[in-house]
Design a protein around this motif. Structure first.
Motif, PDB file in Angstrom:
ATOM      1  N   ALA A 144      50.057  57.751  43.414  1.00 38.85           N
ATOM      2  CA  ALA A 144      49.588  56.576  44.292  1.00 38.85           C
ATOM      3  C   ALA A 144      48.120  56.230  43.719  1.00 38.85           C
ATOM      4  O   ALA A 144      47.863  55.003  43.837  1.00 38.85           O
ATOM      5  CB  ALA A 144      49.560  57.066  45.764  1.00 38.85           C
ATOM      6  N   ASN A 145      47.406  57.093  43.308  1.00 37.87           N
ATOM      7  CA  ASN A 145      46.116  56.926  42.855  1.00 37.87           C
ATOM      8  C   ASN A 145      46.227  56.274  41.450  1.00 37.87           C
ATOM      9  O   ASN A 145      45.315  55.253  41.207  1.00 37.87           O
ATOM     10  CB  ASN A 145      45.297  58.113  42.449  1.00 37.87           C
ATOM     11  N   ILE A 146      47.122  56.630  40.660  1.00 33.87           N
ATOM     12  CA  ILE A 146      47.101  55.903  39.473  1.00 33.87           C
ATOM     13  C   ILE A 146      47.629  54.706  39.364  1.00 33.87           C
ATOM     14  O   ILE A 146      47.089  53.578  38.664  1.00 33.87           O
ATOM     15  CB  ILE A 146      48.377  56.814  38.376  1.00 33.87           C
ATOM     16  N   ILE A 147      48.388  54.274  40.222  1.00 31.98           N
ATOM     17  CA  ILE A 147      49.191  52.893  40.585  1.00 31.98           C
ATOM     18  C   ILE A 147      47.790  51.976  40.949  1.00 31.98           C
ATOM     19  O   ILE A 147      47.589  51.046  40.375  1.00 31.98           O
ATOM     20  CB  ILE A 147      50.071  52.749  41.515  1.00 31.98           C
ATOM     21  N   THR A 148      47.007  52.712  41.897  1.00 29.89           N
ATOM     22  CA  THR A 148      45.934  51.953  42.506  1.00 29.89           C
ATOM     23  C   THR A 148      44.860  51.448  41.084  1.00 29.89           C
ATOM     24  O   THR A 148      44.279  50.646  41.236  1.00 29.89           O
ATOM     25  CB  THR A 148      45.295  52.439  43.664  1.00 29.89           C
ATOM     26  N   LEU A 149      44.480  52.537  40.886  1.00 28.42           N
ATOM     27  CA  LEU A 149      43.627  52.577  39.614  1.00 28.42           C
ATOM     28  C   LEU A 149      43.926  51.618  38.390  1.00 28.42           C
ATOM     29  O   LEU A 149      43.103  51.068  37.761  1.00 28.42           O
ATOM     30  CB  LEU A 149      43.078  54.159  39.250  1.00 28.42           C
ATOM     31  N   GLU A 150      45.036  51.850  38.099  1.00 31.40           N
ATOM     32  CA  GLU A 150      45.469  50.797  36.925  1.00 31.40           C
ATOM     33  C   GLU A 150      45.496  49.407  37.416  1.00 31.40           C
ATOM     34  O   GLU A 150      44.981  48.660  36.600  1.00 31.40           O
ATOM     35  CB  GLU A 150      46.967  51.540  36.668  1.00 31.40           C
ATOM     36  N   ARG A 151      45.874  49.061  38.476  1.00 32.13           N
ATOM     37  CA  ARG A 151      45.897  47.750  39.168  1.00 32.13           C
ATOM     38  C   ARG A 151      44.375  47.026  39.082  1.00 32.13           C
ATOM     39  O   ARG A 151      43.725  45.996  38.751  1.00 32.13           O
ATOM     40  CB  ARG A 151      46.156  47.666  40.430  1.00 32.13           C
ATOM     41  N   ILE A 152      43.286  48.190  39.430  1.00 35.17           N
ATOM     42  CA  ILE A 152      41.913  47.635  39.354  1.00 35.17           C
ATOM     43  C   ILE A 152      41.337  47.462  37.925  1.00 35.17           C
ATOM     44  O   ILE A 152      40.732  46.645  37.616  1.00 35.17           O
ATOM     45  CB  ILE A 152      40.888  48.866  40.009  1.00 35.17           C
ATOM     46  N   LYS A 153      42.036  48.337  37.003  1.00 36.97           N
ATOM     47  CA  LYS A 153      41.580  48.280  35.391  1.00 36.97           C
ATOM     48  C   LYS A 153      42.105  46.780  34.929  1.00 36.97           C
ATOM     49  O   LYS A 153      41.393  46.307  34.398  1.00 36.97           O
ATOM     50  CB  LYS A 153      42.041  49.441  34.840  1.00 36.97           C
ATOM     51  N   ASP A 154      43.230  46.623  35.595  1.00 40.60           N
ATOM     52  CA  ASP A 154      44.048  45.305  35.213  1.00 40.60           C
ATOM     53  C   ASP A 154      43.071  44.157  35.404  1.00 40.60           C
ATOM     54  O   ASP A 154      42.579  43.262  34.696  1.00 40.60           O
ATOM     55  CB  ASP A 154      45.248  45.348  35.389  1.00 40.60           C
ATOM     56  N   GLU A 155      42.608  44.199  36.588  1.00 41.23           N
ATOM     57  CA  GLU A 155      41.709  43.112  37.240  1.00 41.23           C
ATOM     58  C   GLU A 155      40.373  43.032  36.639  1.00 41.23           C
ATOM     59  O   GLU A 155      39.851  41.910  36.397  1.00 41.23           O
ATOM     60  CB  GLU A 155      41.539  43.308  38.805  1.00 41.23           C
ATOM     61  N   ILE A 156      39.793  44.248  36.311  1.00 43.47           N
ATOM     62  CA  ILE A 156      38.652  44.226  35.558  1.00 43.47           C
ATOM     63  C   ILE A 156      38.746  43.508  34.186  1.00 43.47           C
ATOM     64  O   ILE A 156      37.907  42.894  33.828  1.00 43.47           O
ATOM     65  CB  ILE A 156      37.880  45.635  35.296  1.00 43.47           C
ATOM     66  N   ARG A 157      39.696  44.078  33.430  1.00 45.35           N
ATOM     67  CA  ARG A 157      40.194  43.452  32.209  1.00 45.35           C
ATOM     68  C   ARG A 157      40.347  41.942  32.252  1.00 45.35           C
ATOM     69  O   ARG A 157      39.939  41.214  31.098  1.00 45.35           O
ATOM     70  CB  ARG A 157      41.354  43.953  31.749  1.00 45.35           C
ATOM     71  N   SER A 158      40.668  41.386  33.378  1.00 43.26           N
ATOM     72  CA  SER A 158      40.941  39.943  33.354  1.00 43.26           C
ATOM     73  C   SER A 158      39.559  39.109  33.535  1.00 43.26           C
ATOM     74  O   SER A 158      39.547  37.907  33.640  1.00 43.26           O
ATOM     75  CB  SER A 158      41.905  39.715  34.482  1.00 43.26           C
ATOM     76  N   GLY A 159      38.466  39.893  33.785  1.00 42.47           N
ATOM     77  CA  GLY A 159      37.026  39.288  33.700  1.00 42.47           C
ATOM     78  C   GLY A 159      36.590  39.145  35.223  1.00 42.47           C
ATOM     79  O   GLY A 159      35.669  38.671  35.293  1.00 42.47           O
ATOM     80  N   LYS A 160      37.305  39.714  36.145  1.00 35.54           N
ATOM     81  CA  LYS A 160      36.586  39.479  37.695  1.00 35.54           C
ATOM     82  C   LYS A 160      35.753  40.919  37.750  1.00 35.54           C
ATOM     83  O   LYS A 160      35.552  41.680  36.922  1.00 35.54           O
ATOM     84  CB  LYS A 160      38.086  40.111  38.414  1.00 35.54           C
ATOM     85  N   SER A 161      34.621  40.732  38.846  1.00 33.97           N
ATOM     86  CA  SER A 161      33.752  41.676  38.999  1.00 33.97           C
ATOM     87  C   SER A 161      34.403  42.777  39.404  1.00 33.97           C
ATOM     88  O   SER A 161      35.407  43.039  40.091  1.00 33.97           O
ATOM     89  CB  SER A 161      33.002  40.955  40.068  1.00 33.97           C
ATOM     90  N   ILE A 162      33.591  43.995  39.460  1.00 29.95           N
ATOM     91  CA  ILE A 162      34.168  45.047  39.790  1.00 29.95           C
ATOM     92  C   ILE A 162      34.724  45.101  41.581  1.00 29.95           C
ATOM     93  O   ILE A 162      35.453  45.657  41.913  1.00 29.95           O
ATOM     94  CB  ILE A 162      33.317  46.408  39.845  1.00 29.95           C
ATOM     95  N   LEU A 163      33.754  44.292  42.203  1.00 26.36           N
ATOM     96  CA  LEU A 163      34.128  44.366  43.765  1.00 26.36           C
ATOM     97  C   LEU A 163      35.523  43.688  43.926  1.00 26.36           C
ATOM     98  O   LEU A 163      36.260  43.995  44.688  1.00 26.36           O
ATOM     99  CB  LEU A 163      33.016  43.733  44.590  1.00 26.36           C
ATOM    100  N   SER A 164      35.595  42.362  43.069  1.00 29.79           N
ATOM    101  CA  SER A 164      36.709  41.588  43.255  1.00 29.79           C
ATOM    102  C   SER A 164      37.853  42.412  42.677  1.00 29.79           C
ATOM    103  O   SER A 164      38.840  42.214  43.475  1.00 29.79           O
ATOM    104  CB  SER A 164      36.473  40.319  42.524  1.00 29.79           C
ATOM    105  N   ALA A 165      37.528  42.997  41.690  1.00 30.00           N
ATOM    106  CA  ALA A 165      38.767  43.911  40.807  1.00 30.00           C
ATOM    107  C   ALA A 165      39.502  44.930  41.937  1.00 30.00           C
ATOM    108  O   ALA A 165      40.353  45.314  42.179  1.00 30.00           O
ATOM    109  CB  ALA A 165      38.361  44.408  39.613  1.00 30.00           C
ATOM    110  N   PHE A 166      38.267  45.551  42.637  1.00 29.72           N
ATOM    111  CA  PHE A 166      38.441  46.503  43.702  1.00 29.72           C
ATOM    112  C   PHE A 166      39.595  45.930  44.794  1.00 29.72           C
ATOM    113  O   PHE A 166      40.565  46.548  45.085  1.00 29.72           O
ATOM    114  CB  PHE A 166      37.380  47.135  44.130  1.00 29.72           C
ATOM    115  N   LYS A 167      39.150  44.908  45.212  1.00 27.14           N
ATOM    116  CA  LYS A 167      39.838  44.237  46.463  1.00 27.14           C
ATOM    117  C   LYS A 167      41.208  43.888  45.818  1.00 27.14           C
ATOM    118  O   LYS A 167      42.180  44.133  46.620  1.00 27.14           O
ATOM    119  CB  LYS A 167      39.017  43.329  47.015  1.00 27.14           C
TER     120      LYS A 167
END
Length: 430
Positions: A324-347
């Motif tokens: 469950a943690n890996i799925i969430t953290l991988e999603r956050i990493k994908d959002e960061i790679r897309s250029g979003k801020s860390i807060l936006s990527a987290f949400k």
């Protein structure tokens, strides 16, 4: 600029939880009930059948049988027995720590219906004429063991002995335990295969409440008979269809090896999360520690019995929590790679990962529910631990990890630091 409020909340919650866990460790360890495969002991499964013609095996009959078995287990001195009804007409008995398997079998399954008959096998008295719980071991003048009983009505015993005297020349009162149709005193005597307990000769009318059963071969035999009579007769006939025993040393070795292997596996998981997901992995590791404590606290609170399958389910639950943690953290990493801020990527990462995590855990919960409904005792233990693990996974790995990581991100201490999530700047798309 760093916000101190969220950062303070993060460390405050962490410290409070650490204090709670430090106080909870010893009670959890001391109150865990170990199953047969970890502690050693004896397990037997009985098929329940009617004791008398026309008797129905219903829920009330099964409950009475369990109550009678429980009385007999108290005689054995087992501190944590497990008695369960299966399929409506079976009873499974688990006795952790029992060493004398032969005595346990005898005490559990012997019907213990005491009858007093004449030499023609006519019923004169039965166990209902005895004072309950008054059987004792005593010794005669030659120091031979015997069992003493107390009758409810001395006048009835006087009447019985008077009838016995009238049956000269065979003035014997035959005392049977679990007399069955077809048993015969004369046949047993002629074949020298005494199924009856004792056959004292009556020489006079006895108007007394005291009865002695002699002929005991040993003190242990007298003690077993005394215990059977004091625990009462079984309301049903029990036929053993399965049994298993585990030595205490074997159980201890199994537990030691399983815990060692589990500890190595968990340590490898924690290191993997830390190496690949950096700060996110650290938060996941913290929630995994809380997860194990919460699962064991709930398990102890339910007074469930921990078995080898239960430990396997706990470790499997850790794997699912990590997933469950890996799925969430991988999603956050994908959002960061897309250029979003860390807060936006987290949400957005949490929002996109939640349905997948919930679906995965719900399917496992359903499977565990089916295992619990249709499995035997070992499978039920696995299913209970798996159910608890998955429910708590949703709490700790989803909401717990989100809380801790969210506080750190909202403190702005992680602004412009994608490396803390295992993302290289070169991988971020403009």
């Amino acid at each position: 600029m760093v916000k101190k409020g969220p950062l303070f909340s993060f460390f405050a919650i962490l410290i409070v939880l650490a204090i709670i866990l430090s106080f909870a460790t010893v009670p959890i360890i001391h109150n865990v009930k170990l199953g047969l495969d970890l502690k050693g002991g004896f397990e037997v499964l009985y098929q329940i059948k009617p004791l008398k013609a026309g008797q129905k095996i219903d829920s009330n009959t099964m409950s009475n049988a369990v109550a009678a078995i429980n009385k007999r287990i108290n005689v054995l001195g087992v501190s944590e027995p497990s008695i369960s009804i299966e399929n409506g007409n079976r009873i499974r008995v688990q006795l952790p720590g029992v060493k004398d398997e032969k005595r346990a079998r005898q005490l559990l399954s012997t019907t213990a219906v005491l009858t007093f008959r004449d030499y023609k096998d006519n019923l004169m008295m039965d166990g209902s004429d005895l004072q309950p719980g008054k059987a004792n071991v005593a010794f005669d003048q030659l120091n031979h063991p015997m069992v003493t009983l107390q009758l409810k009505d001395p006048a009835r015993f006087a009447s019985v002995t008077k009838k016995i005297l009238a049956e000269a020349p065979n003035n014997v009162l035959v005392i049977w335990l679990d007399y069955q149709k077809g048993d015969s005193f004369l046949k047993e005597v002629s074949q020298k295969n005494h199924k009856f307990i004792s056959a004292p000769q009556v020489s006079q009318v006895l108007n007394t409440t005291d009865v002695q059963i002699t002929g005991m071969a040993s003190v242990q035999e007298a003690t077993n008979l005394k215990d059977l009579l004091n625990s009462g007769s079984l309301p049903v006939k029990m036929t053993e269809i399965y049994s298993d025993s585990v030595g205490a040393q074997f159980g201890q070795n199994s537990m030691t090896q399983t815990l060692f292997a589990g500890a190595l596996g968990v340590a490898a998981i924690l290191l993997f999360m830390l190496a690949f997901y950096r700060l996110g992995g650290l938060i996941a590791d913290l929630t995994l520690v809380f997860y194990v404590y919460i699962v064991m606290s709930v398990f102890v609170g339910l007074q469930a019995v921990l078995t080898l399958p239960g430990i396997a389910a706990l470790i499997l639950g850790i794997g699912m929590a990590v997933d469950a943690n890996i799925i969430t953290l991988e999603r956050i990493k994908d959002e960061i790679r897309s250029g979003k801020s860390i807060l936006s990527a987290f949400k957005s990462g949490n929002q996109r990962a939640l349905p997948t995590v919930v679906d995965a855990n719900m399917t496992t919960i359903i499977a565990a529910g089916v295992l619990f409904s249709f499995g035997n005792s070992a499978v039920k233990g696995f299913a209970v631990m798996l159910l608890i693990s998955n429910i708590i996974t949703l709490i700790t790995s989803v909401y717990g990890a989100r809380l801790f990581l969210g506080l750190l991100i909202r403190s702005r201490a992680l602004n412009d630091r994608p490396g803390l999530f295992g993302v290289r700047r070169s991988d971020i798309r403009e």
